[in-house]
Scaffold this motif. Structure first.
Motif, mmCIF file in Angstrom:
data_model
loop_
_atom_site.group_PDB
_atom_site.id
_atom_site.type_symbol
_atom_site.label_atom_id
_atom_site.label_comp_id
_atom_site.label_asym_id
_atom_site.label_seq_id
_atom_site.Cartn_x
_atom_site.Cartn_y
_atom_site.Cartn_z
ATOM 1 N N GLY A 20 0.789 -1.221 0.000
ATOM 2 C CA GLY A 20 0.000 0.000 0.000
ATOM 3 C C GLY A 20 0.824 1.276 0.000
ATOM 4 O O GLY A 20 0.280 2.368 0.184
ATOM 5 N N LYS A 21 2.128 1.173 -0.211
ATOM 6 C CA LYS A 21 2.988 2.352 -0.206
ATOM 7 C C LYS A 21 3.057 3.024 -1.575
ATOM 8 O O LYS A 21 3.484 4.183 -1.683
ATOM 9 C CB LYS A 21 4.400 1.965 0.246
ATOM 10 N N VAL A 22 2.666 2.283 -2.610
ATOM 11 C CA VAL A 22 2.636 2.793 -3.980
ATOM 12 C C VAL A 22 1.335 2.324 -4.614
ATOM 13 O O VAL A 22 0.895 1.192 -4.384
ATOM 14 C CB VAL A 22 3.843 2.278 -4.804
ATOM 15 N N ALA A 23 0.717 3.184 -5.417
ATOM 16 C CA ALA A 23 -0.493 2.812 -6.164
ATOM 17 C C ALA A 23 -0.130 2.645 -7.630
ATOM 18 O O ALA A 23 0.446 3.544 -8.239
ATOM 19 C CB ALA A 23 -1.568 3.880 -6.010
ATOM 20 N N ALA A 24 -0.459 1.469 -8.186
ATOM 21 C CA ALA A 24 -0.084 1.180 -9.569
ATOM 22 C C ALA A 24 -0.692 2.177 -10.550
ATOM 23 O O ALA A 24 -0.082 2.522 -11.562
ATOM 24 C CB ALA A 24 -0.498 -0.239 -9.942
ATOM 25 N N GLY A 25 -1.892 2.655 -10.262
ATOM 26 C CA GLY A 25 -2.560 3.571 -11.170
ATOM 27 C C GLY A 25 -2.274 5.032 -10.909
ATOM 28 O O GLY A 25 -2.854 5.914 -11.567
ATOM 29 N N ALA A 26 -1.356 5.315 -9.977
ATOM 30 C CA ALA A 26 -1.059 6.708 -9.623
ATOM 31 C C ALA A 26 -0.152 7.354 -10.647
ATOM 32 O O ALA A 26 0.746 6.725 -11.216
ATOM 33 C CB ALA A 26 -0.417 6.774 -8.243
ATOM 34 N N ASP A 27 -0.355 8.630 -10.884
ATOM 35 C CA ASP A 27 0.538 9.448 -11.694
ATOM 36 C C ASP A 27 1.931 9.393 -11.065
ATOM 37 O O ASP A 27 2.081 9.555 -9.846
ATOM 38 C CB ASP A 27 0.006 10.886 -11.704
ATOM 39 N N ILE A 28 2.965 9.160 -11.880
ATOM 40 C CA ILE A 28 4.315 9.061 -11.331
ATOM 41 C C ILE A 28 4.714 10.353 -10.632
ATOM 42 O O ILE A 28 5.561 10.355 -9.718
ATOM 43 C CB ILE A 28 5.333 8.696 -12.440
ATOM 44 N N ARG A 29 4.074 11.468 -10.990
ATOM 45 C CA ARG A 29 4.381 12.746 -10.329
ATOM 46 C C ARG A 29 3.906 12.776 -8.881
ATOM 47 O O ARG A 29 4.296 13.667 -8.119
ATOM 48 C CB ARG A 29 3.779 13.888 -11.133
ATOM 49 N N THR A 30 3.085 11.803 -8.496
ATOM 50 C CA THR A 30 2.725 11.667 -7.079
ATOM 51 C C THR A 30 3.980 11.419 -6.255
ATOM 52 O O THR A 30 4.094 11.871 -5.107
ATOM 53 C CB THR A 30 1.747 10.493 -6.896
ATOM 54 N N TYR A 31 4.935 10.702 -6.830
ATOM 55 C CA TYR A 31 6.160 10.324 -6.127
ATOM 56 C C TYR A 31 7.360 11.135 -6.597
ATOM 57 O O TYR A 31 8.338 11.278 -5.855
ATOM 58 C CB TYR A 31 6.414 8.830 -6.337
ATOM 59 N N ILE A 32 7.303 11.634 -7.841
ATOM 60 C CA ILE A 32 8.390 12.456 -8.393
ATOM 61 C C ILE A 32 7.744 13.708 -8.968
ATOM 62 O O ILE A 32 7.525 13.821 -10.181
ATOM 63 C CB ILE A 32 9.185 11.692 -9.478
ATOM 64 N N PRO A 33 7.377 14.676 -8.121
ATOM 65 C CA PRO A 33 6.595 15.842 -8.573
ATOM 66 C C PRO A 33 7.278 16.658 -9.661
ATOM 67 O O PRO A 33 6.603 17.282 -10.486
ATOM 68 C CB PRO A 33 6.410 16.666 -7.298
ATOM 69 N N GLU A 34 8.599 16.681 -9.680
ATOM 70 C CA GLU A 34 9.307 17.530 -10.636
ATOM 71 C C GLU A 34 9.451 16.895 -12.020
ATOM 72 O O GLU A 34 10.019 17.507 -12.936
ATOM 73 C CB GLU A 34 10.688 17.926 -10.091
ATOM 74 N N PHE A 35 8.967 15.670 -12.200
ATOM 75 C CA PHE A 35 9.057 15.043 -13.516
ATOM 76 C C PHE A 35 8.051 15.650 -14.486
ATOM 77 O O PHE A 35 6.875 15.845 -14.156
ATOM 78 C CB PHE A 35 8.789 13.532 -13.427
ATOM 79 N N SER A 36 8.504 15.944 -15.683
ATOM 80 C CA SER A 36 7.606 16.339 -16.768
ATOM 81 C C SER A 36 8.300 16.089 -18.093
ATOM 82 O O SER A 36 9.535 16.008 -18.160
ATOM 83 C CB SER A 36 7.196 17.818 -16.655
ATOM 84 N N ILE A 37 7.517 15.949 -19.149
ATOM 85 C CA ILE A 37 8.035 15.746 -20.494
ATOM 86 C C ILE A 37 6.997 16.275 -21.473
ATOM 87 O O ILE A 37 5.802 16.277 -21.177
ATOM 88 C CB ILE A 37 8.357 14.254 -20.749
ATOM 89 N N ARG A 38 7.434 16.724 -22.618
ATOM 90 C CA ARG A 38 6.523 17.293 -23.588
ATOM 91 C C ARG A 38 5.769 16.203 -24.351
ATOM 92 O O ARG A 38 6.230 15.067 -24.453
ATOM 93 C CB ARG A 38 7.300 18.137 -24.604
ATOM 94 N N SER A 39 4.626 16.570 -24.902
ATOM 95 C CA SER A 39 3.909 15.710 -25.840
ATOM 96 C C SER A 39 3.526 16.562 -27.031
ATOM 97 O O SER A 39 3.143 17.723 -26.879
ATOM 98 C CB SER A 39 2.659 15.099 -25.196
ATOM 99 N N TYR A 40 3.660 15.997 -28.233
ATOM 100 C CA TYR A 40 3.317 16.758 -29.430
ATOM 101 C C TYR A 40 1.817 16.635 -29.693
ATOM 102 O O TYR A 40 1.261 15.534 -29.641
ATOM 103 C CB TYR A 40 4.097 16.248 -30.648
ATOM 104 N N GLY A 41 1.174 17.740 -29.977
ATOM 105 C CA GLY A 41 -0.263 17.719 -30.236
ATOM 106 C C GLY A 41 -1.047 17.882 -28.959
ATOM 107 O O GLY A 41 -0.705 18.688 -28.084
#
Length: 599
Positions: free
Chosen positions: A113-134
């Motif tokens: 219960g320490k990690v949720a498989a369906g959680a946004d990875i930014r829940t654990y690494i808030p500073e992560f981001s990447i661009r998407s085209y479109g």
């Protein structure tokens, strides 16, 4: 790098380019149920034959059935120049085999219960981001990272270019300037960066360095006492990696700075212990999940609705590919592999049969033997465990029926990274051309075609020119109607595939043509051997051929042509691979690498 992707890609392209013939492997006689001696004799002969054929310094192989080690043998040398004998306690770089163990640690955290498989990875690494085209992409979840469906690129190449090691904070900052290859949850595309992020998450959730956490809660509990991570320093029992394309030149051991994706060193003895763990119900101290429970999690988390693939046509789930190997009359086959720095590895497990095999080799071309040893050797031990299986479903019949486009819609250009295959019609027959003479495609039903090459007045099946038992071409479409060509080849019943995407001729804006020319990495940019695993050339040539924007580079198969799909004045996508390249007048950026225009 993932060895299965590379192996299938190289070998199947050689099919069309007509690879030279080779001696046949030892013939396997029928093996009766219970005759494990005959299975071991066959496997021993197979290993010796392939080791000699591919000039591999050392190979170690183990077979485990129902928690018992049935076969464990080491062949050759740990170091070609020093002639050090190989043992079951010799340590090999595991490469991407590491991901199976990282995934097990994440599965443990999910169960707690320490990690949720369906959680946004930014829940654990808030500073992560990447661009998407479109259109904005939906969030990348932990499950997407575990199953290679995040849309992330294979890796971030600048971290391989020199002595500098990128810290987590710096890498996250740099990723903000990159683009997704596909929207999360829509396609399987192999990504080391995805597992790098999982390693960061493990550290943040547990408050413990990744390597220490893995040793304490995964490796030690399953009995892998001789395994460790490269960043922790060597123990003096390491084999040397060898460059099989350069006369088995010894390659220096490298710390590639990615423990979660490919940093594990392991031994044959430890991999046999791990295979025993997978088949035994007992839970281990510190690991609140049994082997069969871990296997069930892998099978349960597989997203079989995914029908778009970039690397091979197999679903990847929680550290394992499913049914990369296929055997008639059996259930699921889990497998994973690695290829890095002159080492190759292969691990396969059949849950219903409780049968598994581990192969370690210390050669950059060892994957050629590893895959064939696993495909043919597992069949022999499967027969010994359950008797020869001559009926039942094969691997294709177990899969969801493919959507087959009508024959009139099959012609066109199909592309992947470094590969272009043109399918055309001539006198009511289909042909496929990569290099050299075109192969005639002979229909076999359900979108499957055999390849035939005619020399003067004599015609041959293309498999005659390869090391494989059979070669075929499969056309299919995904639910969205996009067409694919899967090039497939087999050892026994196991067909290995490599998908190419059909591409329409793009319309290159006039302004885009100013980027045509030769682009090179600057001389002050390091170009070590580990980067060459992913990108064998430090230069690109961008040009137009018959109206197609093309980027030429060296690949594992020699000179390769990449189809570019211009997205805007300064952006283009690599067709069939997904990576986005950005251009300015003086710079070409590809997965973080900055190429300069050659004057």
């Amino acid at each position: 790098m993932n060895v299965q992707q590379a192996a299938v890609c190289v070998a199947l392209v050689c099919v069309i380019a007509f690879a030279e013939c080779r001696f046949a492997p030892p013939r396997r006689q029928a093996i009766a149920a219970g005759d494990f001696t005959a299975a071991a004799h066959y496997l021993d002969s197979l290993i010796r034959t392939l080791m000699k054929e591919h000039r591999i310094p050392g190979i170690a192989v183990a077979v485990v059935h129902g928690g018992r080690v049935l076969f464990s043998r080491c062949y050759g040398s740990a170091h070609a120049e020093k002639n050090i004998p190989l043992t079951d306690e010799t340590a090999f770089m595991a490469g991407s085999l590491t991901k199976s163990f990282t995934a097990l640690a994440v599965t443990r955290l999910i169960g707690q219960g320490k990690v949720a498989a369906g959680a946004d990875i930014r829940t654990y690494i808030p500073e992560f981001s990447i661009r998407s085209y479109g259109a904005p992409a939906k969030p990348i979840t932990v499950r997407h990272l575990l199953t290679h469906t995040s849309g992330l690129m294979i890796d971030y190449y600048p971290r391989f270019t020199g002595e500098k090691q990128y810290g987590d904070r710096e890498l996250l900052s740099l990723l903000k300037n990159e683009y997704l290859c596909s929207p999360p949850g829509t396609a399987v595309k192999y990504s080391n960066i995805g597992y790098k992020l999982l390693g960061m998450m493990v550290e943040r959730v547990t408050g413990e360095p990744f390597e220490r956490h893995m040793m304490r809660v995964v490796l030690a509990p399953v009995g892998m006492k001789g395994s460790y991570y490269g960043s922790a320093g060597g123990k003096g029992n390491e084999a040397a990696g060898h460059d099989g394309d350069r006369g088995n030149k010894v390659m220096p051991l490298l710390d590639i700075g990615d423990s979660a994706s490919s940093g594990l060193f392991t031994t044959l003895k430890d991999l046999a212990a791990f295979l025993r763990f997978l088949s035994v119900e007992r839970k281990r101290t510190g690991l609140p999940i049994s082997g069969p429970e871990a296997v069930a999690s892998v099978l349960r988390n597989a997203d079989r609705s995914i029908d778009t693939f970039y690397d091979n046509t197999n679903v990847y789930s929680t550290g394992w590919y499913l049914d990369f190997y296929r055997f008639r009359g059996t259930g699921n086959v889990m497998s994973n592999s690695g290829n890095v720095n002159g080492f190759s590895s292969e691990l396969a497990y059949m849950p219903e049969a409780k049968l598994g095999m581990a192969v370690l080799s210390n050669s950059s071309v060892g994957w050629k033997a590893d895959i064939e040893i696993t495909a043919r050797g597992l069949r022999a031990f499967l027969d010994a465990a359950h008797g020869p299986m001559t009926g039942g479903e094969d691997g294709d019949e177990k899969k969801e029926p493919a959507r087959v486009p009508p024959p009139a819609d099959l012609t066109g250009r199909y592309a992947a990274f470094g590969i272009m295959v043109d399918v055309f019609s001539k006198k009511d027959s289909l042909y496929a051309r990569f290099k050299g003479p075109a192969a005639q495609l002979v229909p076999q039903g359900k979108g499957v075609y055999a390849g035939k090459v005619c020399i003067l007045f004599v015609c041959f099946d293309v498999s005659r020119f390869t090391e494989f038992d059979a070669v075929r071409f499969r056309f299919y479409a995904n639910r969205a109607g996009k067409a694919f060509l899967s090039m497939e080849a087999s050892y026994g019943e196991s067909f290995f595939s490599f998908p190419l995407h059909r591409v329409n001729k793009p319309s290159a804006p006039e302004a885009f043509r100013r980027y045509y020319g030769i682009w090179e990495l600057p001389e002050d940019t390091g170009y070590p051997g580990v980067l060459k695993l992913y990108l064998p050339s430090n230069r690109f040539r961008v040009f137009e051929k018959e109206g197609w924007p093309i980027m030429e580079t060296e690949t594992w198969m020699g000179k390769g042509l990449l189809v570019l799909e211009p997205l805007s004045d300064g952006l283009a996508r690599i067709a069939g691979s997904g990576e986005i390249i950005s251009f300015t007048d003086n710079e070409l950026r590809f997965i973080g690498l900055r190429f300069r225009r050659k004057k």
